[in-house]
Design a protein around this motif. Structure first.
Motif, PDB file in Angstrom:
ATOM      1  N   ASP A  90       0.847  -1.192   0.000  1.00  0.00           N
ATOM      2  CA  ASP A  90       0.000   0.000   0.000  1.00  0.00           C
ATOM      3  C   ASP A  90       0.881   1.241   0.000  1.00  0.00           C
ATOM      4  O   ASP A  90       1.765   1.391   0.849  1.00  0.00           O
ATOM      5  CB  ASP A  90      -0.905   0.010   1.234  1.00  0.00           C
ATOM      6  CG  ASP A  90      -1.968  -1.081   1.172  1.00  0.00           C
ATOM      7  OD1 ASP A  90      -2.372  -1.426   0.049  1.00  0.00           O
ATOM      8  OD2 ASP A  90      -2.364  -1.591   2.240  1.00  0.00           O
ATOM      9  N   LEU A  91       0.637   2.119  -0.966  1.00  0.00           N
ATOM     10  CA  LEU A  91       1.437   3.325  -1.079  1.00  0.00           C
ATOM     11  C   LEU A  91       0.876   4.417  -0.172  1.00  0.00           C
ATOM     12  O   LEU A  91      -0.331   4.598  -0.080  1.00  0.00           O
ATOM     13  CB  LEU A  91       1.448   3.815  -2.526  1.00  0.00           C
ATOM     14  CG  LEU A  91       2.074   2.853  -3.549  1.00  0.00           C
ATOM     15  CD1 LEU A  91       1.930   3.436  -4.956  1.00  0.00           C
ATOM     16  CD2 LEU A  91       3.536   2.604  -3.227  1.00  0.00           C
ATOM     17  N   ASP A  92       1.769   5.136   0.479  1.00  0.00           N
ATOM     18  CA  ASP A  92       1.395   6.247   1.341  1.00  0.00           C
ATOM     19  C   ASP A  92       1.293   7.507   0.483  1.00  0.00           C
ATOM     20  O   ASP A  92       2.296   7.981  -0.062  1.00  0.00           O
ATOM     21  CB  ASP A  92       2.454   6.426   2.440  1.00  0.00           C
ATOM     22  CG  ASP A  92       2.033   7.450   3.481  1.00  0.00           C
ATOM     23  OD1 ASP A  92       1.529   8.523   3.085  1.00  0.00           O
ATOM     24  OD2 ASP A  92       2.210   7.180   4.684  1.00  0.00           O
ATOM     25  N   VAL A  93       0.078   8.046   0.344  1.00  0.00           N
ATOM     26  CA  VAL A  93      -0.152   9.197  -0.519  1.00  0.00           C
ATOM     27  C   VAL A  93       0.666  10.406  -0.066  1.00  0.00           C
ATOM     28  O   VAL A  93       1.228  11.143  -0.884  1.00  0.00           O
ATOM     29  CB  VAL A  93      -1.658   9.562  -0.548  1.00  0.00           C
ATOM     30  CG1 VAL A  93      -1.878  10.831  -1.366  1.00  0.00           C
ATOM     31  CG2 VAL A  93      -2.465   8.411  -1.115  1.00  0.00           C
ATOM     32  N   LYS A  95       3.532  10.437   1.536  1.00  0.00           N
ATOM     33  CA  LYS A  95       4.955  10.245   1.212  1.00  0.00           C
ATOM     34  C   LYS A  95       5.208  10.465  -0.273  1.00  0.00           C
ATOM     35  O   LYS A  95       6.231  11.029  -0.663  1.00  0.00           O
ATOM     36  CB  LYS A  95       5.396   8.841   1.625  1.00  0.00           C
ATOM     37  CG  LYS A  95       5.534   8.649   3.131  1.00  0.00           C
ATOM     38  CD  LYS A  95       6.068   7.268   3.453  1.00  0.00           C
ATOM     39  CE  LYS A  95       6.251   7.098   4.962  1.00  0.00           C
ATOM     40  NZ  LYS A  95       6.779   5.742   5.299  1.00  0.00           N
ATOM     41  N   LEU A  96       4.253  10.021  -1.103  1.00  0.00           N
ATOM     42  CA  LEU A  96       4.404  10.230  -2.540  1.00  0.00           C
ATOM     43  C   LEU A  96       4.378  11.717  -2.889  1.00  0.00           C
ATOM     44  O   LEU A  96       5.125  12.183  -3.750  1.00  0.00           O
ATOM     45  CB  LEU A  96       3.283   9.508  -3.299  1.00  0.00           C
ATOM     46  CG  LEU A  96       3.409   7.988  -3.444  1.00  0.00           C
ATOM     47  CD1 LEU A  96       2.209   7.442  -4.194  1.00  0.00           C
ATOM     48  CD2 LEU A  96       4.690   7.610  -4.150  1.00  0.00           C
ATOM     49  N   PHE A  97       3.516  12.476  -2.182  1.00  0.00           N
ATOM     50  CA  PHE A  97       3.445  13.915  -2.430  1.00  0.00           C
ATOM     51  C   PHE A  97       4.754  14.591  -2.054  1.00  0.00           C
ATOM     52  O   PHE A  97       5.272  15.441  -2.788  1.00  0.00           O
ATOM     53  CB  PHE A  97       2.284  14.517  -1.630  1.00  0.00           C
ATOM     54  CG  PHE A  97       2.144  16.006  -1.807  1.00  0.00           C
ATOM     55  CD1 PHE A  97       1.715  16.538  -3.011  1.00  0.00           C
ATOM     56  CD2 PHE A  97       2.460  16.876  -0.766  1.00  0.00           C
ATOM     57  CE1 PHE A  97       1.599  17.906  -3.185  1.00  0.00           C
ATOM     58  CE2 PHE A  97       2.350  18.246  -0.927  1.00  0.00           C
ATOM     59  CZ  PHE A  97       1.913  18.762  -2.143  1.00  0.00           C
ATOM     60  N   GLU A  98       5.311  14.219  -0.906  1.00  0.00           N
ATOM     61  CA  GLU A  98       6.590  14.789  -0.480  1.00  0.00           C
ATOM     62  C   GLU A  98       7.699  14.397  -1.455  1.00  0.00           C
ATOM     63  O   GLU A  98       8.585  15.187  -1.764  1.00  0.00           O
ATOM     64  CB  GLU A  98       6.940  14.315   0.932  1.00  0.00           C
ATOM     65  CG  GLU A  98       6.031  14.870   2.008  1.00  0.00           C
ATOM     66  CD  GLU A  98       6.073  16.394   2.062  1.00  0.00           C
ATOM     67  OE1 GLU A  98       7.181  16.966   1.918  1.00  0.00           O
ATOM     68  OE2 GLU A  98       5.002  17.010   2.224  1.00  0.00           O
ATOM     69  N   ARG A  99       7.628  13.177  -1.926  1.00  0.00           N
ATOM     70  CA  ARG A  99       8.639  12.696  -2.873  1.00  0.00           C
ATOM     71  C   ARG A  99       8.572  13.482  -4.175  1.00  0.00           C
ATOM     72  O   ARG A  99       9.602  13.789  -4.789  1.00  0.00           O
ATOM     73  CB  ARG A  99       8.413  11.211  -3.130  1.00  0.00           C
ATOM     74  CG  ARG A  99       9.319  10.591  -4.180  1.00  0.00           C
ATOM     75  CD  ARG A  99       9.118   9.091  -4.196  1.00  0.00           C
ATOM     76  NE  ARG A  99       9.713   8.469  -5.359  1.00  0.00           N
ATOM     77  CZ  ARG A  99       9.736   7.168  -5.574  1.00  0.00           C
ATOM     78  NH1 ARG A  99       9.196   6.358  -4.695  1.00  0.00           N
ATOM     79  NH2 ARG A  99      10.285   6.665  -6.659  1.00  0.00           N
ATOM     80  N   SER A 100       7.354  13.823  -4.615  1.00  0.00           N
ATOM     81  CA  SER A 100       7.214  14.577  -5.854  1.00  0.00           C
ATOM     82  C   SER A 100       7.828  15.961  -5.719  1.00  0.00           C
ATOM     83  O   SER A 100       8.405  16.494  -6.667  1.00  0.00           O
ATOM     84  CB  SER A 100       5.736  14.695  -6.242  1.00  0.00           C
ATOM     85  OG  SER A 100       5.031  15.524  -5.321  1.00  0.00           O
ATOM     86  N   LYS A 101       7.722  16.576  -4.529  1.00  0.00           N
ATOM     87  CA  LYS A 101       8.314  17.888  -4.321  1.00  0.00           C
ATOM     88  C   LYS A 101       9.831  17.812  -4.312  1.00  0.00           C
ATOM     89  O   LYS A 101      10.518  18.709  -4.787  1.00  0.00           O
ATOM     90  CB  LYS A 101       7.804  18.493  -3.003  1.00  0.00           C
ATOM     91  CG  LYS A 101       6.324  18.862  -3.032  1.00  0.00           C
ATOM     92  CD  LYS A 101       5.938  19.769  -1.877  1.00  0.00           C
ATOM     93  CE  LYS A 101       6.103  19.070  -0.535  1.00  0.00           C
ATOM     94  NZ  LYS A 101       5.631  19.930   0.578  1.00  0.00           N
ATOM     95  N   GLU A 102      10.369  16.705  -3.775  1.00  0.00           N
ATOM     96  CA  GLU A 102      11.822  16.532  -3.743  1.00  0.00           C
ATOM     97  C   GLU A 102      12.403  16.431  -5.146  1.00  0.00           C
ATOM     98  O   GLU A 102      13.544  16.835  -5.386  1.00  0.00           O
ATOM     99  CB  GLU A 102      12.179  15.271  -2.958  1.00  0.00           C
ATOM    100  CG  GLU A 102      11.886  15.354  -1.461  1.00  0.00           C
ATOM    101  CD  GLU A 102      12.124  14.019  -0.773  1.00  0.00           C
ATOM    102  OE1 GLU A 102      12.527  13.079  -1.468  1.00  0.00           O
ATOM    103  OE2 GLU A 102      11.894  13.935   0.441  1.00  0.00           O
ATOM    104  N   SER A 103      11.620  15.889  -6.094  1.00  0.00           N
ATOM    105  CA  SER A 103      12.136  15.659  -7.438  1.00  0.00           C
ATOM    106  C   SER A 103      11.997  16.877  -8.334  1.00  0.00           C
ATOM    107  O   SER A 103      12.442  16.872  -9.477  1.00  0.00           O
ATOM    108  CB  SER A 103      11.408  14.475  -8.087  1.00  0.00           C
ATOM    109  OG  SER A 103      10.056  14.800  -8.338  1.00  0.00           O
TER     110      SER A 103
END
Length: 267
Positions: A90-93, A95-103
């Motif tokens: 199960d993906l943590d939404v 965490k994915l949002f934070e990851r998108s900002k990092e990239s």
């Protein structure tokens, strides 16, 4: 792997079974039904039994598959003769949002580990969406540029086409001081603007026309096929290359990478 060092260990006596023993063992073997009352008879045999495939070959295939999901899947199915089960996570939404900002990197400040640039363009009726990715060792990935350009995509002379072209053909400065250029840019021709995309790709060689396959594919990308007729029904000399994308495989690959939480290989 040292040649001749691989053998199969007997589970009963711990003896060494070599490739040279296979022929005699197979001749004396018997099929034993696990479900003798089944109405339909079926068989399953892994590659270790094959007289045409050595133990060394199987081990080398296994070593090559370690760490690669697609190769592991192929090894499990084709060599072990077993079904491959996905690890569902199960993906943590958040965490994915934070990851998108990092990239989100400025195109003027490429990560030093970026060694290659590729692009992708999504085609909509009123806009073109361009996404430039930077790639590093072992398929590490960074978002370099992302933007929506609005315009009338039905009109081949609309400025929106040149805006996207400029993004793809411009240089991107690497921290080492050299300029990196986008090698190729995929552009979707599966929507309402299919012919416009094909004509655009024919005139601009960095753009490669792609479409999601409507059938299951064994690879992420097919070999190119040439389209020789334009929207006016006229023959196009040489044609434009179009590629089918294995959408099922692509989605599986993307999902598996989203579960990675450490910057590096395939992140």
């Amino acid at each position: 792997l040292i040649k001749g060092s691989v053998y199969y260990e007997c589970e009963f006596c711990n003896g060494k079974i070599l490739n040279s023993h296979k022929h005699n063992i197979l001749n004396k073997g018997n099929w034993i039904a696990e479900n003798p009352d089944a109405e339909i008879r079926s068989y399953r045999l892994n590659a270790l039994y094959s007289p045409f495939i050595s133990f060394e070959n199987v081990v080398n295939k296994y070593i090559a598959s370690v760490g690669d999901r697609q190769l592991t899947k192929a090894f499990t199915n084709n060599y072990l003769g077993e079904p491959y089960f996905e690890d569902v996570v199960d993906l943590d939404v958040n965490k994915l949002f934070e990851r998108s900002k990092e990239s989100e990197l400025n195109e003027l400040q490429l990560d030093p580990k970026v060694i290659c640039l590729t692009g992708a363009v999504d085609t909509q009726d009123n806009r073109l969406v361009v996404d430039i990715k930077g790639w590093g060792k072992n398929e590490g990935c960074w978002t370099i540029y992302y933007k929506e350009f609005f315009g009338n995509t039905a009109d081949a002379d609309d400025p929106v086409w040149n805006l996207v072209k400029d993004v793809v053909y411009r240089p991107y400065k690497h921290p080492s001081g050299i300029d990196l250029f986008v090698r190729y840019c995929a552009i979707d021709f599966g929507g309402h603007r299919g012919q416009q995309v094909l004509d655009f790709a024919h005139k601009n060689s960095k753009f490669k026309a792609i479409i999601g396959a409507r059938y299951a594919m064994k690879t992420l990308l097919s070999a190119p096929k040439k389209v020789d007729i334009n929207f006016k029904g006229k023959y196009v000399k040489g044609g434009v290359e179009r590629y089918n994308v294995g959408t099922e495989l692509a989605k599986e690959e993307i999902y598996s990478r989203l579960t990675l939480d450490r910057v590096g290989s395939k992140y």
